[in-house]
Design a protein around this motif. Structure first.
Motif, short mmCIF file in Angstrom:
data_model
loop_
_atom_site.label_atom_id
_atom_site.label_comp_id
_atom_site.label_asym_id
_atom_site.label_seq_id
_atom_site.Cartn_x
_atom_site.Cartn_y
_atom_site.Cartn_z
N TYR A 2 15.63 3.91 0.36
CA TYR A 2 16.95 4.27 0.07
C TYR A 2 17.38 2.81 -0.77
O TYR A 2 18.37 3.02 -1.69
CB TYR A 2 17.88 4.38 1.04
N THR A 3 16.91 1.74 -0.70
CA THR A 3 17.21 0.49 -1.39
C THR A 3 16.82 0.77 -2.57
O THR A 3 17.46 0.16 -3.81
CB THR A 3 16.51 -0.76 -0.97
N ALA A 4 15.48 1.29 -3.11
CA ALA A 4 14.83 1.61 -4.30
C ALA A 4 15.53 2.82 -4.88
O ALA A 4 15.25 3.02 -6.45
CB ALA A 4 13.58 1.83 -4.21
N LEU B 202 14.77 -3.24 -6.73
CA LEU B 202 13.19 -3.04 -6.41
C LEU B 202 12.60 -4.24 -5.68
O LEU B 202 11.77 -3.88 -4.84
CB LEU B 202 12.72 -2.57 -7.61
N ASP B 203 13.15 -5.38 -6.04
CA ASP B 203 12.36 -6.66 -5.41
C ASP B 203 12.83 -6.58 -3.75
O ASP B 203 11.86 -6.60 -3.04
CB ASP B 203 12.95 -7.94 -6.00
N ARG C 298 8.55 0.43 -10.10
CA ARG C 298 8.13 -1.00 -10.71
C ARG C 298 7.22 -0.57 -12.11
O ARG C 298 7.26 -1.80 -12.83
CB ARG C 298 7.74 -1.97 -9.67
N GLY C 299 6.81 0.30 -12.00
CA GLY C 299 5.63 0.43 -13.11
C GLY C 299 4.31 -0.23 -13.02
O GLY C 299 3.66 -0.33 -13.79
N GLU C 300 4.25 -0.48 -11.88
CA GLU C 300 2.79 -1.26 -11.28
C GLU C 300 2.04 -0.03 -10.77
O GLU C 300 1.76 -0.07 -9.57
CB GLU C 300 3.13 -2.13 -10.16
N ALA D 53 0.89 8.23 -11.90
CA ALA D 53 0.33 7.07 -11.85
C ALA D 53 -1.08 6.84 -12.65
O ALA D 53 -1.47 6.24 -13.57
CB ALA D 53 -0.12 6.64 -10.41
N CYS D 54 -2.01 8.10 -12.57
CA CYS D 54 -3.29 8.45 -12.99
C CYS D 54 -3.08 8.60 -14.58
O CYS D 54 -3.94 7.97 -15.30
CB CYS D 54 -4.18 9.56 -12.43
#
Length: 218
Positions: free
Chosen positions: A121-123, A130-131, A161-163, A191-192
């Motif tokens: 929920y923080t994200a 996001l950190d 985060r786009g990672e 992601a893929c």
């Protein structure tokens, strides 16, 4: 005196239920809160308060957030603090919801369920930290050990985060424990795709659509 007090408790409870039937969501919540404060030991009061919060989704975000502010003043057990904080976050009242979850986390830092929801929920908000969410998720994975389902939470945060490579790695690991979790496959597909693995992306997208359809049929 006790009998009169119980009658008043029931009055507020029934009043909240009646207002809910009339779709007067804000006033129904306010009466449910009064009922809970007066008779907080009764599970019926707790259930009515929880339901009245869910009903607030019918209102705008600003009104919802303003109505929920008094909830942070409640004195709650860890169990109820976790439930209430999670419910508030579900209806996007993140300010109060996350504050309640953080309080429970400070009391029970080893509780994986609390840490999982705190990370998730923080994200969740559009302007979510996001950190900080990743910090909670890293702690969650470290404490979870062989409970691989919790890697899904960190994978979803990596995706936000786009990672993408890290997201894919965590989600692939988590799917062993969550083979029928649609959201996992949807993010895996994305992601893929971002990693130019289009065949895998299509495979995971098909899996997501199949699971989503099955959930809808239920």
């Amino acid at each position: 005196e006790k009998f009169a007090s119980e009658l008043i408790d029931k009055f507020y409870l029934r009043w909240s239920q009646y207002l809910s039937q009339r779709q007067e969501w804000a006033t129904s919540f306010e009466k449910a809160l009064v009922a809970y404060k007066r008779g907080s030991s009764a599970e019926t009061h707790w259930a009515r308060l929880q339901q009245s919060i869910i009903d607030l989704q019918q209102l705008g975000l600003e009104q919802r957030a303003a109505l929920c502010m008094p909830l942070k003043e409640l004195s709650l057990s860890n169990g109820k603090g976790f439930q209430l904080g999670s419910t508030l976050c579900e209806v996007q009242c993140y300010g109060v919801g996350l504050e309640l979850l953080r309080r429970v986390y400070e009391q029970k830092p080893e509780d994986l369920g609390v840490l999982n929801n705190l990370a998730h929920y923080t994200a969740a908000p559009k302007d979510g930290d996001l950190d900080l969410a990743l910090k909670y998720a890293n702690e969650l994975v470290e404490k979870a050990g062989k409970k691989t389902q919790f890697w899904e939470t960190r994978g979803q945060i990596y995706a936000k985060r786009g990672e993408w490579a890290k997201a894919k790695k965590d989600l692939m690991f988590a799917r062993k424990a969550l083979p029928e979790h649609p959201e996992l496959y949807l993010t895996l597909s994305t992601a893929c795709k971002m990693l130019n693995e289009h065949q895998l992306s299509d495979l995971f997208k098909d899996r997501f659509e199949s699971l989503a359809k099955k959930r809808k049929l239920r």
